[in-house]
Motif scaffolding. Structure first.
Motif, PDB file in Angstrom:
ATOM      1  N   TRP A 104       0.856  -1.191   0.000  1.00 11.17           N
ATOM      2  CA  TRP A 104       0.000   0.000   0.000  1.00 11.17           C
ATOM      3  C   TRP A 104       0.891   1.241   0.000  1.00 11.17           C
ATOM      4  O   TRP A 104       1.502   1.577   1.010  1.00 11.17           O
ATOM      5  N   ASN A 105       1.019   1.882  -1.152  1.00 12.04           N
ATOM      6  CA  ASN A 105       1.782   3.121  -1.202  1.00 12.04           C
ATOM      7  C   ASN A 105       1.202   4.046  -2.267  1.00 12.04           C
ATOM      8  O   ASN A 105       0.211   3.706  -2.918  1.00 12.04           O
ATOM      9  N   ARG A 106       1.804   5.168  -2.425  1.00 13.39           N
ATOM     10  CA  ARG A 106       1.267   6.226  -3.269  1.00 13.39           C
ATOM     11  C   ARG A 106       2.409   6.832  -4.073  1.00 13.39           C
ATOM     12  O   ARG A 106       3.556   6.844  -3.615  1.00 13.39           O
ATOM     13  N   GLY A 107       2.111   7.329  -5.276  1.00  8.35           N
ATOM     14  CA  GLY A 107       3.131   7.962  -6.094  1.00  8.35           C
ATOM     15  C   GLY A 107       3.503   9.348  -5.591  1.00  8.35           C
ATOM     16  O   GLY A 107       2.996   9.828  -4.572  1.00  8.35           O
ATOM     17  N   SER A 152       8.864   2.242  10.976  1.00  5.60           N
ATOM     18  CA  SER A 152       7.509   2.380  10.404  1.00  5.60           C
ATOM     19  C   SER A 152       6.971   3.786  10.647  1.00  5.60           C
ATOM     20  O   SER A 152       6.002   3.995  11.375  1.00  5.60           O
ATOM     21  N   TYR A 153       7.608   4.755  10.019  1.00  7.01           N
ATOM     22  CA  TYR A 153       7.267   6.156  10.242  1.00  7.01           C
ATOM     23  C   TYR A 153       6.075   6.581   9.384  1.00  7.01           C
ATOM     24  O   TYR A 153       5.786   5.983   8.346  1.00  7.01           O
ATOM     25  N   TYR A 154       5.415   7.655   9.803  1.00  2.02           N
ATOM     26  CA  TYR A 154       4.238   8.122   9.067  1.00  2.02           C
ATOM     27  C   TYR A 154       3.938   9.566   9.436  1.00  2.02           C
ATOM     28  O   TYR A 154       4.432  10.102  10.432  1.00  2.02           O
ATOM     29  N   ASN A 155       3.099  10.203   8.617  1.00  5.07           N
ATOM     30  CA  ASN A 155       2.550  11.527   8.894  1.00  5.07           C
ATOM     31  C   ASN A 155       1.041  11.401   8.778  1.00  5.07           C
ATOM     32  O   ASN A 155       0.505  11.191   7.695  1.00  5.07           O
ATOM     33  N   LYS A 156       0.346  11.479   9.886  1.00  2.10           N
ATOM     34  CA  LYS A 156      -1.087  11.197   9.923  1.00  2.10           C
ATOM     35  C   LYS A 156      -1.903  12.134   9.035  1.00  2.10           C
ATOM     36  O   LYS A 156      -3.019  11.787   8.627  1.00  2.10           O
ATOM     37  N   ASP A 157      -1.364  13.307   8.714  1.00  2.00           N
ATOM     38  CA  ASP A 157      -2.109  14.264   7.893  1.00  2.00           C
ATOM     39  C   ASP A 157      -2.366  13.750   6.478  1.00  2.00           C
ATOM     40  O   ASP A 157      -3.251  14.263   5.780  1.00  2.00           O
ATOM     41  N   SER A 171       7.217  -0.416   4.088  1.00  2.00           N
ATOM     42  CA  SER A 171       5.938  -0.327   3.393  1.00  2.00           C
ATOM     43  C   SER A 171       4.741  -0.613   4.289  1.00  2.00           C
ATOM     44  O   SER A 171       4.772  -1.508   5.150  1.00  2.00           O
ATOM     45  N   LEU A 172       3.687   0.138   4.045  1.00  2.00           N
ATOM     46  CA  LEU A 172       2.387  -0.107   4.657  1.00  2.00           C
ATOM     47  C   LEU A 172       1.689  -1.203   3.855  1.00  2.00           C
ATOM     48  O   LEU A 172       1.992  -1.430   2.683  1.00  2.00           O
ATOM     49  N   THR A 173       0.736  -1.907   4.482  1.00  2.00           N
ATOM     50  CA  THR A 173       0.061  -3.018   3.814  1.00  2.00           C
ATOM     51  C   THR A 173      -1.457  -2.908   3.941  1.00  2.00           C
ATOM     52  O   THR A 173      -1.968  -2.334   4.910  1.00  2.00           O
ATOM     53  N   GLY A 174      -2.168  -3.483   2.966  1.00  2.00           N
ATOM     54  CA  GLY A 174      -3.624  -3.543   3.017  1.00  2.00           C
ATOM     55  C   GLY A 174      -4.068  -4.785   3.761  1.00  2.00           C
ATOM     56  O   GLY A 174      -4.478  -5.781   3.150  1.00  2.00           O
ATOM     57  N   VAL A 175      -4.000  -4.730   5.088  1.00  2.00           N
ATOM     58  CA  VAL A 175      -4.277  -5.881   5.948  1.00  2.00           C
ATOM     59  C   VAL A 175      -5.056  -5.404   7.170  1.00  2.00           C
ATOM     60  O   VAL A 175      -4.803  -4.313   7.684  1.00  2.00           O
ATOM     61  N   THR A 176      -5.989  -6.214   7.644  1.00  2.00           N
ATOM     62  CA  THR A 176      -6.737  -5.851   8.846  1.00  2.00           C
ATOM     63  C   THR A 176      -5.854  -6.028  10.082  1.00  2.00           C
ATOM     64  O   THR A 176      -5.137  -7.028  10.189  1.00  2.00           O
ATOM     65  N   PRO A 177      -5.882  -5.087  11.023  1.00  2.00           N
ATOM     66  CA  PRO A 177      -4.945  -5.146  12.155  1.00  2.00           C
ATOM     67  C   PRO A 177      -5.272  -6.228  13.178  1.00  2.00           C
ATOM     68  O   PRO A 177      -4.368  -6.737  13.841  1.00  2.00           O
TER      69      PRO A 177
END
Length: 620
Positions: free
Chosen positions: A109-112, A156-161, A210-216
Motif C-alpha cells: 500500500w503506497n502512493r506515487g 515504520s514512520y508516518y505523517n497522519k495528515d 511499506s504499509l500493507t492492506g491488511v486488517t490489524p
C-alpha cells in the motif's frame, strides 16, 4: 434477494430496473458500485465473471501471497512473444474473482509522488492532479498507526495528515518482518539513500518500510470484496451477479449519437441482456476494458475490421498507450540462520507451526509481506551527462517522426533532462526466491532483490485478435497483449537504464550490514574469476525481465487532445458513446512510481463522486 447470487438467482438480478450497471466486480468496480448505492435513488447491478472467495486462505492469509497466480482465480493471460526479451512470452496474471486483482496482489500500500498525478492534470485532465485526488485517496483508507516501539524497531514512520481514517480499506504495518529488514535502512543510508519518514505526503523518494492492506486484528487481506462489497451486500439497491461472463455492450443509435443501453452476458450456460436506465461503467481492468469496447464496435477501424467487428465509433486510442512496470528478480544466497518463507513451502513441519501460530495468535511468518522498499531517481547513481544525452537522443528521434512525439513522451523525456527528484526505479528486498527462472539447491536459502522500472518509455497495446472466414472476435478469445518491452528508441533507453539500475542493486547487496547475511549472488551467478571485474548484466536483463503486474493506460483520459489522445474525458465518459464510462487502471495516461492499488481505489472513489454528481445534476 441480493448479495452473492448463485445461478438460480439470475432471474432476480434480471428483474431489477437498474439506473447503473458496473461491468467487473474488481478493485475499482466494487468501489464505484458500493459508493453509488449509498444513494437510495440509484440501483446498481454488478456483473462479475469470477466467484466470491472470502474464505480461501490463499487469498486471505497475507503470507500466502502469490499462491493464487495461475489458479482458477487468475484469467491466465499471456503476452505475445517479445523481441525485446529474446522472443519470450510472459504470463500476465489478472484477477478472475470477486475483488479482482485486489484479491491476488501482494498487498503493498503506497502512493506515487505529487508530480506523478500532476502530470495527468498537465495533460489536460482537470481535477486529476495530486490536490484533486488527495480527498479520494484518504476516503478509501482506514489507517492504523504503529506504536512508538514498532516505529523504533521497524522504521515504520508516518505523517497522519496524509492518511485517511474510517475508510473501507484497512491499512497497517506488518506484525512480522523477514530477517533482512532489520538491516535495510542502515544499508541504504550508507549508500546515501535517506530514510523517508513521510512517504505518503507527495514524495516517496528514499528508503522506507511499506504499509500493507491488511486488517490489524485478524491480520487478513483487506480488499475490495471484503472491505467495500460484503459489508453493504444487504442493500436492496446493490445487486451482484457472480460468474456472469460479459459478452458485449448493447449500443443503440439515437439520431447521430450512440447510446449505451445494456449489457449482453452469459450465466449458467444461457445468454441474457440486462438494460439500464442510466449509465454503464466498465471496470474490467487494463486488459479487458479495451477488449470489451472493441468487441462492441468502439476502437481503431483497422483493428475492428480485421476482427470482423462493425465500426460504430472510430476511437483510435482504444487499447493503445499500454505501459507496464518492468521487473527483474536477482537472487542471492543467504546465511543458513535466516528463516525464509520458502521453508514453509518445502518443510511441512515449519508450515504447520506457522499455520498454528497464525490461527491461534495472528502472528508469525504467515503475516509477513515484503516491506523493505527504496524509490530513487536515476541521478543517484547515473551521471547527469549520460541522462541528458539519452534525453536529447529521444528528442531528436521524435523530431524525425512527429507522429511519434506525444505530450506523454515529452513529460518522460523532461524527467531525464531535468534531473527531477522522482522515483524512477524501485528496489524491494525480501528473504524468499521470487524468480520464476531460478531453482535453488536443496539445503540452501535465498533472498530476492526485486527491481522495477517506474516510468517506462516502452509503450505497447492490447487488442482483440484478427479473425478469418467471416468470423467475429468475441470476449471468449484472449486479447493480443503486446507491451513492446525494450522496443523502439524509448525501449532502448529503458534497457540501458535497467542495466545501470541492476548494477546498483548488486551494490546494495554488497553493502554491510545487509551483506553480512548474504553468502553470494546466485542468479545471475557471481563471476568465479576476478571479483573486481564489472559484471555485464545486459544479457541477463533481456533473459530475465518479467512483468510487475501493473498494466495501465489502455483506455486513458485524452486530456487536451480529446479522442485523438485518449478514450475518455476527465469525467471518465467514453468519447462517442453516451451513458458509458470507464473506471479502473486503464484510465491512467501516465504511469506512477508506486504499486497502483491504492491509486486504483482512489480512482474508484473519484469516479463514483463524478457519476453521482452528474446524475443529480441531470435530475435537478
Amino acid at each position: 434477494m441480493n448479495g452473492d447470487l448463485s445461478p438460480s438467482n439470475r432471474e432476480t438480478f434480471l428483474s431489477h430496473k437498474f439506473t447503473h450497471i458496473v461491468v467487473g466486480g474488481g478493485t475499482a468496480g466494487l468501489v464505484v458500485a458500493t459508493r453509488l448505492s449509498e444513494d437510495p435513488n440509484i440501483t446498481v447491478g454488478i456483473l462479475e465473471a469470477g466467484a466470491p472467495a472470502y474464505n480461501d486462505p490463499r487469498i486471505t492469509v497475507p503470507g500466502k501471497f502469490g499462491e493464487t497466480l495461475g489458479t482458477q482465480y487468475d484469467w491466465q493471460f499471456a503476452t505475445t512473444e517479445q523481441s525485446g526479451l529474446g522472443g519470450r512470452s510472459l504470463p500476465w496474471p489478472r484477477g478472475r474473482v470477486l475483488g479482482g486483482t485486489s484479491a491476488l496482489n501482494f498487498m503493498t500500500w503506497n502512493r506515487g509522488c505529487r508530480e506523478d498525478y500532476d502530470a495527468w492534470e498537465e495533460l489536460g485532465n482537470e481535477g486529476w492532479g495530486w490536490d484533486g485526488l488527495m480527498p479520494f485517496f484518504k476516503k478509501t483508507e482506514n489507517f492504523h498507526a504503529p506504536d512508538a516501539e514498532h516505529q523504533k524497531q521497524h522504521k515504520s514512520y508516518y505523517n497522519k495528515d496524509f492518511h485517511g481514517t474510517g475508510g473501507p480499506i484497512e491499512t497497517v504495518y506488518s506484525a512480522h518482518y523477514g530477517a533482512s529488514h532489520q538491516h535495510w535502512h542502515e544499508t541504504c543510508n550508507k549508500l546515501g539513500i535517506n530514510t523517508n519518514e513521510s512517504h505518503f505526503s507527495g514524495s516517496n523518494i528514499g528508503c522506507w518500510t511499506s504499509l500493507t492492506g491488511v486488517t490489524p486484528d485478524t491480520r487478513e487481506r483487506s480488499y475490495a470484496a471484503t472491505a467495500y462489497y460484503r459489508p453493504n451486500a444487504k442493500r436492496s439497491n446493490l445487486v451482484l451477479l457472480t460468474e456472469a461472463f460479459v459478452k458485449e455492450l448493447v449500443l443503440e443509435k439515437e439520431g447521430e449519437e450512440w447510446v449505451a443501453k445494456g449489457v449482453k452476458f452469459t450465466h449458467g450456460g444461457e445468454e441474457h441482456v440486462v438494460k439500464t436506465e442510466g449509465e454503464i461503467i466498465i471496470s474490467c481492468g487494463s486488459v479487458q476494458s479495451p477488449q470489451l469496447l472493441e468487441v462492441s464496435g468502439v476502437g481503431r477501424p483497422e483493428v475492428l475490421k480485421a476482427a470482423g467487428i462493425d465500426v460504430k465509433v472510430d476511437s483510435p486510442k482504444v487499447g493503445e498507450n499500454l505501459q507496464e512496470h518492468m521487473m527483474t528478480a536477482m537472487i542471492v544466497q543467504v546465511d543458513d540462520s535466516v528463516i525464509t518463507p520458502d521453508e514453509l513451502r518445502s518443510n511441512p513441519e515449519a508450515a504447520k507451526a506457522a499455520d498454528e501460530e497464525y490461527a491461534l495468535h495472528r502472528k508469525g511468518p504467515r503475516t509477513a509481506i515484503p516491506s523493505s522498499v527504496v524509490y530513487i531517481p536515476f541521478s543517484h547513481f547515473i551521471p547527469s551527462r549520460e541522462l541528458h544525452a539519452l534525453g536529447s537522443h529521444l528528442l531528436a528521434e521524435s523530431k524525425k517522426d512527429s507522429n511519434r512525439s506525444t505530450p506523454r513522451d515529452r513529460i518522460l523525456v523532461d524527467r531525464l533532462l531535468a534531473d527531477k527528484n522522482l522515483g524512477q526505479i524501485e528496489y524491494n528486498f525480501d528473504t524468499a526466491n521470487y524468480s520464476p527462472f531460478f531453482k535453488g539447491e536443496p539445503g540452501k536459502k535465498y533472498a530476492t532483490m526485486l527491481m522495477m522500472l517506474q516510468y517506462p518509455f516502452s509503450q505497447g497495446s492490447i487488442h482483440i485478435p484478427p479473425m478469418k472466414d467471416g468470423k467475429k472476435a468475441t470476449m471468449d478469445q484472449k486479447p493480443i497483449i503486446d507491451p513492446k518491452y525494450y522496443q523502439g528508441p524509448g525501449g532502448e533507453v529503458d534497457f540501458k537504464m535497467m542495466i545501470a539500475c541492476q548494477e546498483f542493486a548488486d551494490k546494495i547487496c554488497s553493502t554491510k550490514p545487509l551483506a553480512d547475511i548474504i553468502v553470494a549472488r546466485a542468479y545471475p551467478p557471481a563471476s568465479p574469476h576476478d571479483a573486481n571485474t564489472k559484471f555485464d548484466f545486459s544479457d541477463w536483463i533481456r533473459e530475465s525481465t518479467i512483468t510487475d503486474w501493473h498494466p495501465i493506460g489502455t483506455c486513458s483520459m485524452g486530456g487536451k487532445d480529446g479522442i485523438k489522445g485518449g478514450v475518455i474525458d476527465d469525467r471518465l465518459r467514453v468519447y462517442g458513446v453516451k451513458g458509458l464510462r470507464v473506471a479502473d487502471a486503464s484510465i491512467m495516461p501516465l504511469h506512477i512510481a508506486a504499486h497502483p492499488q491504492a491509486t486504483i481505489y482512489g480512482i474508484g472513489e473519484k469516479a463514483a463522486s463524478l457519476i453521482r454528481e452528474d446524475w443529480e445534476k441531470a435530475r435537478a
